[in-house]
Design a protein around this motif. Structure first.
Motif, short mmCIF file in Angstrom:
data_model
loop_
_atom_site.label_atom_id
_atom_site.label_comp_id
_atom_site.label_asym_id
_atom_site.label_seq_id
_atom_site.Cartn_x
_atom_site.Cartn_y
_atom_site.Cartn_z
N ARG A 28 0.83 -1.22 0.00
CA ARG A 28 0.00 0.00 0.00
C ARG A 28 0.86 1.25 0.00
O ARG A 28 0.52 2.26 0.61
CB ARG A 28 -0.99 -0.02 1.17
N ARG A 29 1.97 1.19 -0.72
CA ARG A 29 2.83 2.36 -0.88
C ARG A 29 2.57 3.01 -2.24
O ARG A 29 2.23 2.31 -3.21
CB ARG A 29 4.30 1.95 -0.77
N SER A 30 2.74 4.32 -2.30
CA SER A 30 2.59 5.02 -3.57
C SER A 30 3.87 4.86 -4.38
O SER A 30 4.96 5.16 -3.89
CB SER A 30 2.28 6.50 -3.35
N VAL A 31 3.72 4.35 -5.59
CA VAL A 31 4.86 3.97 -6.42
C VAL A 31 4.68 4.53 -7.82
O VAL A 31 3.56 4.59 -8.34
CB VAL A 31 4.98 2.43 -6.52
N CYS A 32 5.79 4.91 -8.42
CA CYS A 32 5.79 5.28 -9.84
C CYS A 32 6.95 4.57 -10.52
O CYS A 32 8.09 4.64 -10.03
CB CYS A 32 5.92 6.79 -10.01
N VAL A 33 6.66 3.89 -11.61
CA VAL A 33 7.69 3.24 -12.42
C VAL A 33 7.91 4.08 -13.66
O VAL A 33 6.97 4.33 -14.43
CB VAL A 33 7.27 1.81 -12.84
N VAL A 34 9.14 4.53 -13.85
CA VAL A 34 9.49 5.29 -15.05
C VAL A 34 10.41 4.42 -15.90
O VAL A 34 11.48 4.01 -15.44
CB VAL A 34 10.19 6.63 -14.70
N ASP A 35 9.99 4.13 -17.10
CA ASP A 35 10.69 3.17 -17.95
C ASP A 35 10.99 3.79 -19.31
O ASP A 35 10.09 4.32 -19.97
CB ASP A 35 9.83 1.91 -18.12
N ALA A 36 12.26 3.71 -19.71
CA ALA A 36 12.65 4.27 -21.01
C ALA A 36 12.32 3.34 -22.17
O ALA A 36 12.54 3.70 -23.34
CB ALA A 36 14.14 4.58 -21.00
N GLY A 37 11.82 2.13 -21.89
CA GLY A 37 11.42 1.22 -22.96
C GLY A 37 12.55 0.46 -23.61
O GLY A 37 12.43 0.01 -24.74
N THR A 38 13.66 0.31 -22.88
CA THR A 38 14.83 -0.37 -23.46
C THR A 38 15.27 -1.55 -22.60
O THR A 38 16.45 -1.83 -22.48
CB THR A 38 16.00 0.61 -23.61
N SER A 39 14.31 -2.24 -22.00
CA SER A 39 14.65 -3.36 -21.13
C SER A 39 15.41 -4.44 -21.90
O SER A 39 14.98 -4.88 -22.98
CB SER A 39 13.39 -3.99 -20.53
N ARG A 40 16.52 -4.87 -21.35
CA ARG A 40 17.29 -5.97 -21.94
C ARG A 40 16.48 -7.25 -21.98
O ARG A 40 16.59 -8.06 -22.90
CB ARG A 40 18.57 -6.16 -21.12
N ALA A 41 15.64 -7.44 -20.97
CA ALA A 41 14.83 -8.66 -20.90
C ALA A 41 13.87 -8.78 -22.07
O ALA A 41 13.53 -9.89 -22.48
CB ALA A 41 14.05 -8.70 -19.58
N ALA A 42 13.45 -7.64 -22.64
CA ALA A 42 12.50 -7.68 -23.75
C ALA A 42 13.10 -8.33 -24.99
O ALA A 42 12.37 -8.73 -25.91
CB ALA A 42 12.03 -6.27 -24.08
N LEU A 43 14.43 -8.44 -25.04
CA LEU A 43 15.09 -9.07 -26.19
C LEU A 43 15.15 -10.59 -26.08
O LEU A 43 15.49 -11.26 -27.06
CB LEU A 43 16.52 -8.53 -26.32
N ILE A 44 14.83 -11.14 -24.92
CA ILE A 44 14.97 -12.59 -24.71
C ILE A 44 13.92 -13.33 -25.53
O ILE A 44 12.71 -13.16 -25.30
CB ILE A 44 14.81 -12.93 -23.22
#
Length: 299
Positions: A28-44
């Motif tokens: 129940r914490r306030s969180v923000c994820v900022v992602d540049a869209g270049t995750s290495r995992a997305a290439l797997i």
């Protein structure tokens, strides 16, 4: 500065960052994820090391599944690059899209960017599983294949020796200018073929890859593993004075805390053991520590 401060800002939307967000949202914490869209995992193309997926799953599918969990938890997510991170009072101020945003704590889950070999078609080769970066992840699927390892000797030797446990046909294509001075007996004794080729480049050949030498000679492989290093995306933390090693990996304690109070590092940005399961563990540890470090939230 826009909006109320977040309890935690997470920089990076790969497996590490998304797992930390899931934990913190469930706290129940306030969180923000900022992602540049270049995750290495997305290439797997397919990972077989994620528990519960008998036939593996792609990096893209994993990120989509985790993102769906965050949607259910109504976590704020922004596709942008954090361009600056500063101290602000007892917390931090981060900038993206021209605006400044406050957060009590920050998790850096920004990962690495691999240095690619001279290979115009590298992205398609990765998607097809013939250019591979992680033998710990997928050497089991490379059993008995003709394998090339490319990179300077000091980086590539250990990867070639590891792969020799899965195939008798492993060739190390050493690209360093001074590599001939540093050949190790262990490579010879284990049957790894060592070729010095500082001007080598790669190209597709049928279902595999072909190494092309400076003199025009070629050598075919079923798959090639680069070992050419990586850029560690730790600059935001380093700019705040966070301790790091010579390659840029952040130094953290047992709770994933950097030397900067309130700033955490998880995943590939702190270790060269680039594993999804390791990233998950880092995320859980950091999220739990952050939750307990913040003022208690009552129902």
């Amino acid at each position: 500065m826009t909006g109320a401060p977040f309890d935690c800002l997470i920089v990076g939307g790969g497996p590490a960052g998304l797992m930390a967000a899931i934990y913190l949202a469930r706290f129940r914490r306030s969180v923000c994820v900022v992602d540049a869209g270049t995750s290495r995992a997305a290439l797997i193309p397919r990972s077989h090391n994620v528990p519960g997926f008998v036939h593996g799953l792609s990096g893209t599918e994993l990120i989509e599944r985790m993102s769906a969990q965050l949607d259910e938890l109504a976590v704020a997510r922004v596709q942008a690059e954090v361009t600056a991170l500063r101290r602000h009072g007892d917390g931090f101020e981060a900038s993206w899209n021209g605006d400044a945003h406050a957060a009590s704590t920050v998790i850096l889950a920004s990962g690495i960017v691999d240095t690619h070999p001279p290979f115009a078609e590298w992205r398609g080769a990765v998607a097809d599983g013939v250019l591979r970066y992680c033998p710990v992840c997928d050497a089991f699927e490379a059993r008995g294949r003709r394998i090339g390892v490319i990179g300077p000797l000091h980086r590539a030797a250990s990867k070639a020796l590891f792969l020799r446990g899965y195939s008798r046909d492993v060739t190390l294509l050493a690209t360093g200018q001074d590599d001939q001075k540093g050949a190790t007996p262990e490579l010879r004794d284990t049957g790894v073929e060592l070729l010095f080729a500082p001007d080598l480049h790669l190209r597709r050949r049928g279902e595999g890859i072909e190494a092309v030498f400076a003199d025009g000679r070629t050598m075919p492989f079923d798959m090639v593993y680069p070992a050419m290093g990586a850029e560690v995306r730790s600059q935001l933390a380093v700019s705040l004075g966070a301790e790091h090693d010579t390659e840029g990996y952040l130094k953290v304690d047992a709770h994933q805390r950097t030397s900067v109070h309130g700033l955490y590092g998880i995943g590939d940005v702190i270790t060269d053991l680039h594993q999804i399961s390791v990233a998950f563990g880092h995320a859980a540890v950091a999220a739990c520590n952050i939750h307990h470090s913040l003022p208690r939230r009552l129902a």
